[in-house]
Design a protein around this motif. Structure first.
Motif, PDB file in Angstrom:
ATOM      1  N   ASN A  37       0.812  -1.213   0.000  1.00 35.34           N
ATOM      2  CA  ASN A  37       0.000   0.000   0.000  1.00 35.34           C
ATOM      3  C   ASN A  37       0.854   1.276   0.000  1.00 35.34           C
ATOM      4  O   ASN A  37       0.318   2.372   0.212  1.00 35.34           O
ATOM      5  N   ASN A  38       2.146   1.120  -0.209  1.00 37.23           N
ATOM      6  CA  ASN A  38       3.098   2.245  -0.277  1.00 37.23           C
ATOM      7  C   ASN A  38       3.086   3.116   0.976  1.00 37.23           C
ATOM      8  O   ASN A  38       3.313   4.314   0.916  1.00 37.23           O
ATOM      9  N   ARG A  39       2.802   2.496   2.121  1.00 37.72           N
ATOM     10  CA  ARG A  39       2.862   3.219   3.392  1.00 37.72           C
ATOM     11  C   ARG A  39       4.244   3.153   4.012  1.00 37.72           C
ATOM     12  O   ARG A  39       4.607   3.986   4.817  1.00 37.72           O
ATOM     13  N   ASN A  40       5.000   2.132   3.628  1.00 38.00           N
ATOM     14  CA  ASN A  40       6.315   1.901   4.206  1.00 38.00           C
ATOM     15  C   ASN A  40       7.161   1.203   3.155  1.00 38.00           C
ATOM     16  O   ASN A  40       6.621   0.607   2.217  1.00 38.00           O
ATOM     17  N   LEU A  41       8.462   1.249   3.326  1.00 37.27           N
ATOM     18  CA  LEU A  41       9.367   0.594   2.386  1.00 37.27           C
ATOM     19  C   LEU A  41      10.333  -0.306   3.146  1.00 37.27           C
ATOM     20  O   LEU A  41      10.754   0.023   4.257  1.00 37.27           O
ATOM     21  N   PRO A  42      10.709  -1.438   2.569  1.00 34.52           N
ATOM     22  CA  PRO A  42      11.669  -2.319   3.253  1.00 34.52           C
ATOM     23  C   PRO A  42      13.068  -1.719   3.212  1.00 34.52           C
ATOM     24  O   PRO A  42      13.379  -0.877   2.361  1.00 34.52           O
ATOM     25  N   ASP A  43      13.915  -2.163   4.146  1.00 36.62           N
ATOM     26  CA  ASP A  43      15.286  -1.677   4.125  1.00 36.62           C
ATOM     27  C   ASP A  43      16.096  -2.446   3.081  1.00 36.62           C
ATOM     28  O   ASP A  43      15.600  -3.373   2.439  1.00 36.62           O
ATOM     29  N   LEU A  44      17.337  -2.060   2.903  1.00 38.07           N
ATOM     30  CA  LEU A  44      18.171  -2.604   1.839  1.00 38.07           C
ATOM     31  C   LEU A  44      18.413  -4.104   2.006  1.00 38.07           C
ATOM     32  O   LEU A  44      18.421  -4.853   1.027  1.00 38.07           O
ATOM     33  N   GLU A  45      18.584  -4.562   3.242  1.00 34.27           N
ATOM     34  CA  GLU A  45      18.807  -5.995   3.475  1.00 34.27           C
ATOM     35  C   GLU A  45      17.622  -6.827   2.984  1.00 34.27           C
ATOM     36  O   GLU A  45      17.796  -7.888   2.388  1.00 34.27           O
ATOM     37  N   LEU A  46      16.411  -6.339   3.252  1.00 33.78           N
ATOM     38  CA  LEU A  46      15.216  -7.063   2.801  1.00 33.78           C
ATOM     39  C   LEU A  46      15.083  -7.030   1.281  1.00 33.78           C
ATOM     40  O   LEU A  46      14.645  -8.002   0.676  1.00 33.78           O
ATOM     41  N   LEU A  47      15.482  -5.924   0.663  1.00 28.98           N
ATOM     42  CA  LEU A  47      15.443  -5.857  -0.799  1.00 28.98           C
ATOM     43  C   LEU A  47      16.357  -6.913  -1.414  1.00 28.98           C
ATOM     44  O   LEU A  47      15.995  -7.584  -2.377  1.00 28.98           O
ATOM     45  N   ILE A  48      17.538  -7.059  -0.835  1.00 31.25           N
ATOM     46  CA  ILE A  48      18.480  -8.067  -1.327  1.00 31.25           C
ATOM     47  C   ILE A  48      17.912  -9.467  -1.119  1.00 31.25           C
ATOM     48  O   ILE A  48      18.008 -10.329  -2.002  1.00 31.25           O
ATOM     49  N   LEU A  49      17.279  -9.691   0.037  1.00 35.28           N
ATOM     50  CA  LEU A  49      16.671 -10.994   0.324  1.00 35.28           C
ATOM     51  C   LEU A  49      15.532 -11.289  -0.663  1.00 35.28           C
ATOM     52  O   LEU A  49      15.449 -12.393  -1.214  1.00 35.28           O
ATOM     53  N   ILE A  50      14.681 -10.307  -0.917  1.00 35.11           N
ATOM     54  CA  ILE A  50      13.587 -10.489  -1.879  1.00 35.11           C
ATOM     55  C   ILE A  50      14.155 -10.804  -3.249  1.00 35.11           C
ATOM     56  O   ILE A  50      13.678 -11.710  -3.952  1.00 35.11           O
ATOM     57  N   SER A  51      15.176 -10.079  -3.627  1.00 34.09           N
ATOM     58  CA  SER A  51      15.814 -10.287  -4.930  1.00 34.09           C
ATOM     59  C   SER A  51      16.354 -11.699  -5.067  1.00 34.09           C
ATOM     60  O   SER A  51      16.177 -12.347  -6.100  1.00 34.09           O
ATOM     61  N   SER A  52      17.011 -12.206  -4.017  1.00 36.35           N
ATOM     62  CA  SER A  52      17.605 -13.552  -4.116  1.00 36.35           C
ATOM     63  C   SER A  52      16.559 -14.657  -4.023  1.00 36.35           C
ATOM     64  O   SER A  52      16.650 -15.653  -4.734  1.00 36.35           O
ATOM     65  N   ILE A  53      15.558 -14.496  -3.177  1.00 32.24           N
ATOM     66  CA  ILE A  53      14.540 -15.546  -3.022  1.00 32.24           C
ATOM     67  C   ILE A  53      13.691 -15.676  -4.284  1.00 32.24           C
ATOM     68  O   ILE A  53      13.403 -16.779  -4.737  1.00 32.24           O
TER      69      ILE A  53
END
Length: 162
Positions: A37-53
């Motif tokens: 809902n674009n209320r919050n954004l994940p931090d960089l570590e989570l972005l990397i995790l999402i990218s790899s998973i």
């Protein structure tokens, strides 16, 4: 495509509920909902995790195509703030060093022995006075400029927030 839409699309392509998506990333379901809902954004570590998973490039995840979205703006803004904070810290350390060096010069001058040798020559380290004052003045200028820059950035940030 906004970042929230990108996350929702990625979750639906992998046929995951918000709960299952959250479990895979070790976050709460509410966090996933806030991202979508674009209320919050994940931090960089989570972005990397999402990218790899989910086997998606960070470029595709963050940029979501050719348009700059809110995630990209947040990363650019955070990087800019970090760089500015490092610069402020470095200039503050330089100012402190200059002040300490200037005080050390004045201290050495005050505690040094002046004498006249057998041939009538005065031995005095006079040069320490102007050098000491120059370093103290330079340190104060560095602190003043850094402080003014900090105040200007604070005012600019408040104006952008309004």
């Amino acid at each position: 495509m906004e970042f929230g839409d990108k996350i929702k699309d990625l979750r639906l392509k992998n046929q995951l509920t918000q709960e299952k998506f959250a479990i895979r990333l070790n976050v709460t379901r509410q966090a996933v909902s806030n991202w979508e809902n674009n209320r919050n954004l994940p931090d960089l570590e989570l972005l990397i995790l999402i990218s790899s998973i989910f086997h998606i490039s960070l470029d595709e995840l963050i940029l979501g195509g050719n348009n700059v979205n809110n995630m990209t703006e947040k990363l650019i803004k955070d990087t800019s703030k970090t760089r500015r904070a490092k610069l402020n810290m470095i200039t503050t350390l330089i100012g402190a060093f200059l002040l300490l060096f200037g005080c050390a010069c004045l201290f050495i001058k005050a505690n040094s022995v002046e004498y006249i040798d057998a041939s009538g020559i005065l031995h005095e380290n006079f040069y320490l006075l102007p050098i000491g004052f120059l370093f103290i003045f330079s340190g104060l200028v560095v602190f003043l400029v850094t402080g003014i820059q900090f105040i200007i950035e604070g005012i600019r940030t408040r104006k952008e927030g309004k």
